[in-house]
Design a protein around this motif. Structure first.
Motif, short mmCIF file in Angstrom:
data_model
loop_
_atom_site.label_atom_id
_atom_site.label_comp_id
_atom_site.label_asym_id
_atom_site.label_seq_id
_atom_site.Cartn_x
_atom_site.Cartn_y
_atom_site.Cartn_z
N UNK A 17 0.85 -1.19 0.00
CA UNK A 17 0.00 0.00 0.00
C UNK A 17 0.89 1.24 0.00
N UNK A 18 0.31 2.37 -0.42
CA UNK A 18 1.00 3.67 -0.33
C UNK A 18 2.36 3.69 -1.05
N UNK A 20 4.42 5.56 -2.80
CA UNK A 20 4.39 6.99 -3.13
C UNK A 20 5.37 7.30 -4.25
N UNK A 74 -1.48 -2.24 -4.09
CA UNK A 74 -2.53 -1.92 -3.11
C UNK A 74 -2.84 -0.42 -3.12
N UNK A 123 -11.03 -3.11 -3.68
CA UNK A 123 -9.95 -3.76 -2.93
C UNK A 123 -9.99 -5.30 -3.03
N UNK A 127 -7.11 -7.81 -4.48
CA UNK A 127 -6.54 -8.89 -3.66
C UNK A 127 -6.63 -10.22 -4.41
N UNK B 295 5.67 5.13 7.91
CA UNK B 295 6.24 5.63 6.66
C UNK B 295 5.19 6.30 5.78
N UNK B 317 -4.63 -6.09 5.48
CA UNK B 317 -3.82 -5.20 4.63
C UNK B 317 -3.16 -4.12 5.48
N UNK B 320 -0.34 -5.61 7.56
CA UNK B 320 0.89 -5.82 6.81
C UNK B 320 1.61 -4.50 6.56
N UNK B 321 0.82 -3.44 6.29
CA UNK B 321 1.42 -2.12 6.09
C UNK B 321 2.13 -1.66 7.37
#
Ligand code: SF4
Lengths: 205, 472
Positions: A17-18, A20, A74, A123, A127, B295, B317, B320-321
């Motif tokens: 995820x994220x 950036x 993600x 989402x 997945x 982060x 999710x 895990x992040x």
């Protein structure tokens, strides 16, 4: 710009995820000109060790994904800095579309302006795709005309802003369209200058 | 009795700039201010390729900030590759007749500090820059947002930009902020609440009594961080605080024109019964001094809390992040945040480098010694001069911190100001992304007072005890 209609290619799973734009292209590489190419530095610090060796546990660093045409990731992909070089890095690597539950706004606009398609899927469907791709490398198809992602045993419809879709299908950029309205722009600005004279920067001091 | 629906601040500024609306609903907006920096080189390359001219050099301003060295006294060597980035901006702006606040100009500074300081940022304007933190200028009631290089080129060539209208989202913050707290804490609290993509596709408007009470500096910090919740922009309705901040600024309207402008600006606030697509209310007294532990800016908690345990996170999710974040940050679940040692502090960036930020940090540091090294980079050359007049530079130096010139510096490290791999930095910046302050560097975001407290404690620390009995 390369039009995007229907593309079949290897899809690289990035179950993170994220991701950036600082990850997509670390700031220290941004002095490059476009001609030098940004593909080799895409996701540099996730892909490579400090000594330049590929990180074996990062999918995109594996040789089999060197020809990947898609990334599946993600939520909140491309958040952060407005650096368009993040899109250059993906495009120069050969990525034609990214599939994720959500994207950074500025990144999304930059993507359209460079012919990179961003596919938003719920989402749970992302997945599902990630699970499939983790099992074994697979080709998938993204069909922009039918607005559908096709993977073995899966057909996932998506929606996209109609203006963006037209631009991507035809490989158009905005500039020609805007210049065709030049007279209208000049008229608007002339009227605006008289109704909001305070808007102009005062250069007298 | 016009029959028009009541409008929001955002609606009013947007509608006043629509040149035309195209098929599919995108609007062509006239752009009132366009700021450039060293990173604009891609856009100038596109211009050169097309042999195009700049449509509105009169509304375009260049600022050297991302790559400028912050140690630039006589005899300081400058990396030629970095000097070339600053010179490229000089060449490009000169070629197109664009005013530049370059290296050595007394007006130089970080673009989002310079705009308001020079009176270029005004209510009701559309403002763009190839930098995501352009949302900062919304503090004045401007519609200000970051754009990519292709859009920069488009604005340069046409003075306009195609935009899809975002949805509106009002964040009300009501009540009184506790002592030692600042706009940074409001912003991090909001981002932790709604998520780093919680406002994606939306224009934020900040309202409520706690927002009205904020100084212009605080409002700028808050709007600056709008992008960290994914918002397209953040806005605050202009009021007397705003008008006072504009009066007398170099490029701001003067005399009768100023009066006329204020008249127009008074019409901008959202009407009482205007509708927003989304709305939340936050109570100011729920907000504590906040630090980030992960982060992404959404991974933030009160400094009095403990590092979260991913095993307790029900969403796989997110778990895990969190695990990946703790792994990068070198933190064990369950330890008190206030026990986390830091290696270095950085006070600066377009988020927190204005005079009020420096005063807040100085009031914690005065008469005390920092246990760790640190860098203080004022947001502009003007802020630097004012801070020196107030003697703040002495406080920083006597505490053991380095006082340098203005620029983006360690916010993004493009000028070479970076940390070492594995170093943990208490930072007043806006992004704790992996590698943002140098490969392998661990960034904790916080307010200037909190960064100053971390410098003294040598760990993440609550600034409030350090402020007890002192002028905030
Ligand atoms: S200080 Fe940081 S966030 Fe602000 S403009 Fe510079 S690099 Fe961007």
């Amino acid at each position: 710009m390369k039009p995007f209609t229907r593309v079949t290619a290897l899809a690289c799973p990035l179950p993170i995820a994220n991701i950036d734009t600082d990850q997509l292209i670390p700031a220290r590489f941004m002095r490059r000109t476009r001609k030098e190419g940004y593909g080799p530095v895409l996701l540099h610090d996730l892909r490579f060790e400090a000594d330049g060796a590929p990180k074996p546990d990062f999918p995109l660093a594996r040789p089999e994904y060197g020809s990947a045409g898609f990334i599946v990731a993600r939520r909140n992909f491309g958040s952060g800095s407005s650096r368009e070089a993040a899109v250059y890095a993906l495009a120069d690597f050969g990525i034609r579309a990214v599939i994720a539950p959500s994207f950074g706004d500025i990144f999304a606009q930059n993507a359209v302006n460079n012919g990179l398609l961003l596919v938003r899927l719920p989402e749970d469907q992302v997945e599902q795709l990630l699970v499939k791709l983790a099992a074994e490398p697979a080709e998938i198809t993204v069909d922009l005309e039918r607005k559908q992602v096709e993977a073995p045993g899966l057909a996932l419809p998506f929606t996209l802003d109609p203006v963006w879709r037209t631009k991507l299908l035809n490989g158009w950029d905005d500039l020609d369209l805007t210049l065709s309205h030049r007279a209208e722009i000049e008229q608007f600005m002339a009227h605006d200058a008289s109704s909001r004279p305070w808007m102009m920067p005062d250069r007298s001091v | 009795m016009t029959g028009n629906p009541p409008r929001t601040l955002f609606d009013k500024v947007w509608q006043a700039h629509v040149v035309r609306t195209g098929e599919g609903g995108a609007s062509l907006l006239a752009i009132d201010r366009h700021f450039l920096h060293e990173g604009s080189h891609h856009a100038f390359a596109q211009l050169a390729e097309k042999g195009a001219r700049v449509a509105r050099p009169d509304l375009t301003f260049g600022v050297a900030d991302h790559y400028v060295p912050t140690r630039r006294g006589a005899g300081q060597a400058i990396d030629p590759a970095i000097a070339e980035m600053v010179e490229r901006l000089e060449r490009n702006t000169a070629k197109h007749g664009i005013m530049l606040f370059g290296l050595g100009d007394p007006r130089q500074g970080i673009v989002h500090v310079v705009g308001p300081e020079q009176g270029l940022t005004l209510p009701g304007l559309t403002m763009v820059c190839g930098d995501s933190h352009t949302s900062t200028h919304g503090a004045y009631g401007a519609l200000a947002f970051g754009i990519g290089a292709s859009e920069v080129a488009h604005v340069l060539m046409t003075g306009t930009l195609w935009q899809r209208k975002p949805k509106t989202f009002r964040v009300k913050v009501e009540g009184i902020l506790g002592p030692g707290l600042s706009a940074k804490d409001i912003a991090l609290h909001l981002i932790a609440t709604i998520g780093a993509d919680g406002a994606t596709g939306h224009a934020l408007e900040y309202a409520g009594s706690a927002i009205r009470a904020l100084s212009m500096e605080g409002r700028l910090t808050l709007c600056n961080l709008s992008i960290e919740s994914g918002a397209r922009c953040g806005m605050i309705a202009p009021d007397e605080t705003t008008f006072r901040a504009i009066a007398g600024r170099p490029f701001a309207p003067k005399g009768g024109l100023f009066e006329q402008a204020v008249e127009a600006w008074r019409q901008l606030p959202s009407e009482a019964d205007a509708c927003f697509d989304r709305e939340i209310t936050i109570s100011a007294d729920e907000i504590a001094p906040i630090v980030t532990w992960g982060i992404t800016p959404e991974q933030a908690l009160p400094v009095t809390a403990r590092v979260p345990d991913p095993a307790r996170e029900t969403d796989p999710v997110r778990a895990e992040a969190a695990r990946a974040a703790l792994d990068y940050m070198g933190l064990a679940p369950g330890i008190a945040l206030a026990d986390v040692p830091v290696c270095r502090v950085f006070i600066g960036s377009c988020t927190n480098s204005r005079i009020e930020d420096l005063r807040a940090a100085a009031s914690v540091l005065a008469g005390r010694k920092a246990r760790v090294p640190g860098l203080v980079s004022p947001g502009s050359s003007g802020v630097k001069r004012q801070a020196e007049q107030e003697g703040l530079d002495r406080i920083f130096r006597e505490a053991g911190l380095e006082w340098v010139e203005s620029g983006c510096s360690m916010c993004v490290g493009m000028n070479g100001d970076i940390g070492q791999p594995g170093e943990r930095i208490a930072s007043t910046t806006n992004r704790n992304f992996k590698g943002r302050q140098g490969a392998g560097v661990r960034t904790h975001l916080m307010s200037p007072a909190m960064a100053a407290a971390a410098a003294i404690a040598g760990t993440l620390a609550d600034c409030r005890p350090f402020l007890a009995g002192r002028k905030p």
